[in-house]
Each structure stands twice: as C-alpha cells, then as structure tokens.
Design a protein around this motif. Structure first.
Motif, PDB file in Angstrom:
ATOM      1  N   GLN A 201       0.810  -1.208   0.000  1.00 42.60           N
ATOM      2  CA  GLN A 201       0.000   0.000   0.000  1.00 42.60           C
ATOM      3  C   GLN A 201       0.846   1.263   0.000  1.00 42.60           C
ATOM      4  O   GLN A 201       0.345   2.343  -0.205  1.00 42.60           O
ATOM      5  N   TYR A 202       2.142   1.131   0.215  1.00 38.50           N
ATOM      6  CA  TYR A 202       3.035   2.296   0.206  1.00 38.50           C
ATOM      7  C   TYR A 202       3.809   2.422  -1.107  1.00 38.50           C
ATOM      8  O   TYR A 202       4.552   3.378  -1.288  1.00 38.50           O
ATOM      9  N   ALA A 203       3.644   1.478  -2.001  1.00 33.28           N
ATOM     10  CA  ALA A 203       4.394   1.482  -3.260  1.00 33.28           C
ATOM     11  C   ALA A 203       3.862   2.554  -4.205  1.00 33.28           C
ATOM     12  O   ALA A 203       2.660   2.757  -4.344  1.00 33.28           O
ATOM     13  N   ALA A 204       4.806   3.215  -4.870  1.00 35.01           N
ATOM     14  CA  ALA A 204       4.459   4.225  -5.874  1.00 35.01           C
ATOM     15  C   ALA A 204       3.994   3.530  -7.153  1.00 35.01           C
ATOM     16  O   ALA A 204       4.336   2.367  -7.399  1.00 35.01           O
ATOM     17  N   PRO A 205       3.213   4.228  -7.974  1.00 33.88           N
ATOM     18  CA  PRO A 205       2.741   3.616  -9.220  1.00 33.88           C
ATOM     19  C   PRO A 205       3.866   3.020 -10.074  1.00 33.88           C
ATOM     20  O   PRO A 205       3.711   1.930 -10.629  1.00 33.88           O
ATOM     21  N   GLU A 206       5.000   3.712 -10.162  1.00 36.72           N
ATOM     22  CA  GLU A 206       6.090   3.181 -10.991  1.00 36.72           C
ATOM     23  C   GLU A 206       6.658   1.891 -10.412  1.00 36.72           C
ATOM     24  O   GLU A 206       7.091   1.003 -11.149  1.00 36.72           O
ATOM     25  N   GLN A 207       6.628   1.744  -9.099  1.00 30.43           N
ATOM     26  CA  GLN A 207       7.073   0.487  -8.493  1.00 30.43           C
ATOM     27  C   GLN A 207       6.118  -0.636  -8.852  1.00 30.43           C
ATOM     28  O   GLN A 207       6.542  -1.744  -9.169  1.00 30.43           O
ATOM     29  N   LEU A 208       4.838  -0.348  -8.794  1.00 25.21           N
ATOM     30  CA  LEU A 208       3.840  -1.358  -9.108  1.00 25.21           C
ATOM     31  C   LEU A 208       3.906  -1.789 -10.568  1.00 25.21           C
ATOM     32  O   LEU A 208       3.573  -2.920 -10.900  1.00 25.21           O
ATOM     33  N   ARG A 209       4.347  -0.884 -11.418  1.00 26.43           N
ATOM     34  CA  ARG A 209       4.472  -1.190 -12.849  1.00 26.43           C
ATOM     35  C   ARG A 209       5.817  -1.825 -13.186  1.00 26.43           C
ATOM     36  O   ARG A 209       6.055  -2.189 -14.325  1.00 26.43           O
ATOM     37  N   GLY A 210       6.711  -1.926 -12.213  1.00 22.06           N
ATOM     38  CA  GLY A 210       8.020  -2.501 -12.458  1.00 22.06           C
ATOM     39  C   GLY A 210       8.984  -1.551 -13.146  1.00 22.06           C
ATOM     40  O   GLY A 210       9.988  -1.975 -13.715  1.00 22.06           O
ATOM     41  N   GLN A 211       8.712  -0.257 -13.080  1.00 25.24           N
ATOM     42  CA  GLN A 211       9.574   0.748 -13.688  1.00 25.24           C
ATOM     43  C   GLN A 211      10.697   1.131 -12.729  1.00 25.24           C
ATOM     44  O   GLN A 211      10.635   0.814 -11.544  1.00 25.24           O
ATOM     45  N   PRO A 212      11.707   1.860 -13.225  1.00 24.79           N
ATOM     46  CA  PRO A 212      12.806   2.261 -12.347  1.00 24.79           C
ATOM     47  C   PRO A 212      12.336   3.104 -11.156  1.00 24.79           C
ATOM     48  O   PRO A 212      11.412   3.906 -11.275  1.00 24.79           O
ATOM     49  N   VAL A 213      12.983   2.885 -10.038  1.00 24.48           N
ATOM     50  CA  VAL A 213      12.676   3.603  -8.806  1.00 24.48           C
ATOM     51  C   VAL A 213      13.576   4.832  -8.727  1.00 24.48           C
ATOM     52  O   VAL A 213      14.775   4.758  -8.988  1.00 24.48           O
ATOM     53  N   THR A 214      12.990   5.972  -8.377  1.00 25.47           N
ATOM     54  CA  THR A 214      13.728   7.227  -8.260  1.00 25.47           C
ATOM     55  C   THR A 214      13.419   7.874  -6.912  1.00 25.47           C
ATOM     56  O   THR A 214      12.656   7.333  -6.114  1.00 25.47           O
ATOM     57  N   THR A 215      13.963   9.042  -6.714  1.00 27.14           N
ATOM     58  CA  THR A 215      13.655   9.809  -5.506  1.00 27.14           C
ATOM     59  C   THR A 215      12.164  10.114  -5.434  1.00 27.14           C
ATOM     60  O   THR A 215      11.584  10.135  -4.347  1.00 27.14           O
ATOM     61  N   ALA A 216      11.533  10.312  -6.578  1.00 25.39           N
ATOM     62  CA  ALA A 216      10.089  10.574  -6.613  1.00 25.39           C
ATOM     63  C   ALA A 216       9.307   9.411  -6.000  1.00 25.39           C
ATOM     64  O   ALA A 216       8.250   9.622  -5.394  1.00 25.39           O
ATOM     65  N   THR A 217       9.822   8.211  -6.149  1.00 27.74           N
ATOM     66  CA  THR A 217       9.181   7.038  -5.556  1.00 27.74           C
ATOM     67  C   THR A 217       9.158   7.166  -4.033  1.00 27.74           C
ATOM     68  O   THR A 217       8.141   6.885  -3.392  1.00 27.74           O
TER      69      THR A 217
ATOM     70  N   LEU B 240       6.379   8.584   1.071  1.00 30.14           N
ATOM     71  CA  LEU B 240       6.310   9.484   2.220  1.00 30.14           C
ATOM     72  C   LEU B 240       4.941  10.168   2.269  1.00 30.14           C
ATOM     73  O   LEU B 240       4.360  10.343   3.345  1.00 30.14           O
ATOM     74  N   GLY B 241       4.409  10.536   1.109  1.00 27.59           N
ATOM     75  CA  GLY B 241       3.079  11.133   1.053  1.00 27.59           C
ATOM     76  C   GLY B 241       2.005  10.177   1.553  1.00 27.59           C
ATOM     77  O   GLY B 241       1.054  10.586   2.228  1.00 27.59           O
ATOM     78  N   VAL B 242       2.148   8.899   1.228  1.00 30.73           N
ATOM     79  CA  VAL B 242       1.195   7.896   1.706  1.00 30.73           C
ATOM     80  C   VAL B 242       1.255   7.814   3.234  1.00 30.73           C
ATOM     81  O   VAL B 242       0.222   7.781   3.911  1.00 30.73           O
ATOM     82  N   VAL B 243       2.474   7.813   3.778  1.00 28.35           N
ATOM     83  CA  VAL B 243       2.651   7.768   5.236  1.00 28.35           C
ATOM     84  C   VAL B 243       2.038   9.024   5.869  1.00 28.35           C
ATOM     85  O   VAL B 243       1.329   8.940   6.883  1.00 28.35           O
ATOM     86  N   LEU B 244       2.305  10.182   5.298  1.00 34.53           N
ATOM     87  CA  LEU B 244       1.756  11.429   5.821  1.00 34.53           C
ATOM     88  C   LEU B 244       0.228  11.408   5.792  1.00 34.53           C
ATOM     89  O   LEU B 244      -0.432  11.797   6.760  1.00 34.53           O
ATOM     90  N   HIS B 245      -0.342  10.937   4.701  1.00 38.29           N
ATOM     91  CA  HIS B 245      -1.805  10.831   4.602  1.00 38.29           C
ATOM     92  C   HIS B 245      -2.344   9.957   5.723  1.00 38.29           C
ATOM     93  O   HIS B 245      -3.327  10.303   6.382  1.00 38.29           O
ATOM     94  N   GLU B 246      -1.675   8.831   5.947  1.00 40.18           N
ATOM     95  CA  GLU B 246      -2.124   7.912   7.000  1.00 40.18           C
ATOM     96  C   GLU B 246      -2.013   8.545   8.386  1.00 40.18           C
ATOM     97  O   GLU B 246      -2.903   8.381   9.224  1.00 40.18           O
ATOM     98  N   LEU B 247      -0.947   9.299   8.623  1.00 40.25           N
ATOM     99  CA  LEU B 247      -0.783   9.959   9.919  1.00 40.25           C
ATOM    100  C   LEU B 247      -1.849  11.032  10.140  1.00 40.25           C
ATOM    101  O   LEU B 247      -2.384  11.170  11.230  1.00 40.25           O
TER     102      LEU B 247
END
Length: 83
Positions: free
Chosen positions: A1-17, A22-29
């Motif tokens: 549930q914390y994975a970025a869309p590009e991770q779910l698609r198997g694309q390269p992971v970047t700082t944006a990921t 972090l945004g998902v964690v912040l939303h949950e908090l």
C-alpha cells in the motif's frame, strides 16, 4: 500500500518514488488511514487501484481514533492553510 505507481508497474525507482511513499505515510498519519483501501487485493488489483483511482480525501476520514468533531474541523482548516 506504500508502493508508488512506478514500483507497481516494475519501472525504475527514483527519488520521486520515495516522495510518493512518504506522502502515503503522511496521509495515513493525518487521516488515520491510508489513501487507498487495498487490503486483500492481488498485486494486479492494487496496481489498478493506485494508478486509476483518486486517493480518499482526509475530509472523508475519521481523523484519528477518539478525535472530536472539533479536531476534524481544525485539521480541515489546517490542510486548507487556514488556522
């Protein structure tokens, strides 16, 4: 549930990921729940939810267990930038 869309698609992971996660964690908090309900879904279904659906807004969430209506209104004002 914390994975970025590009991770779910198997694309390269970047700082944006990391920023997305972090945004998902912040939303949950802030909201007391994650932005997407993905419990019990297959990885393919999780990808579809995260990529195609808008996240659940904090305004529709129970802010925190035990939070009062006043707390919820205060959070809404703060998120809009009005104290």
């Amino acid at each position: 549930q914390y994975a970025a869309p590009e991770q779910l698609r198997g694309q390269p992971v970047t700082t944006a990921t990391d920023v997305y996660s972090l945004g998902v964690v912040l939303h949950e908090l802030l909201c007391g729940r994650p932005p997407y309900s993905v419990e019990g879904l297959s990885p393919a279904e999780v990808e579809r939810v995260v990529v195609e659906r808008e996240p659940l807004p904090c305004s529709s969430a129970v802010v925190r267990p035990g939070a009062s209506a006043s707390d919820a209104r205060q959070l809404a004002r703060e998120l809009r930038g009005r104290s």
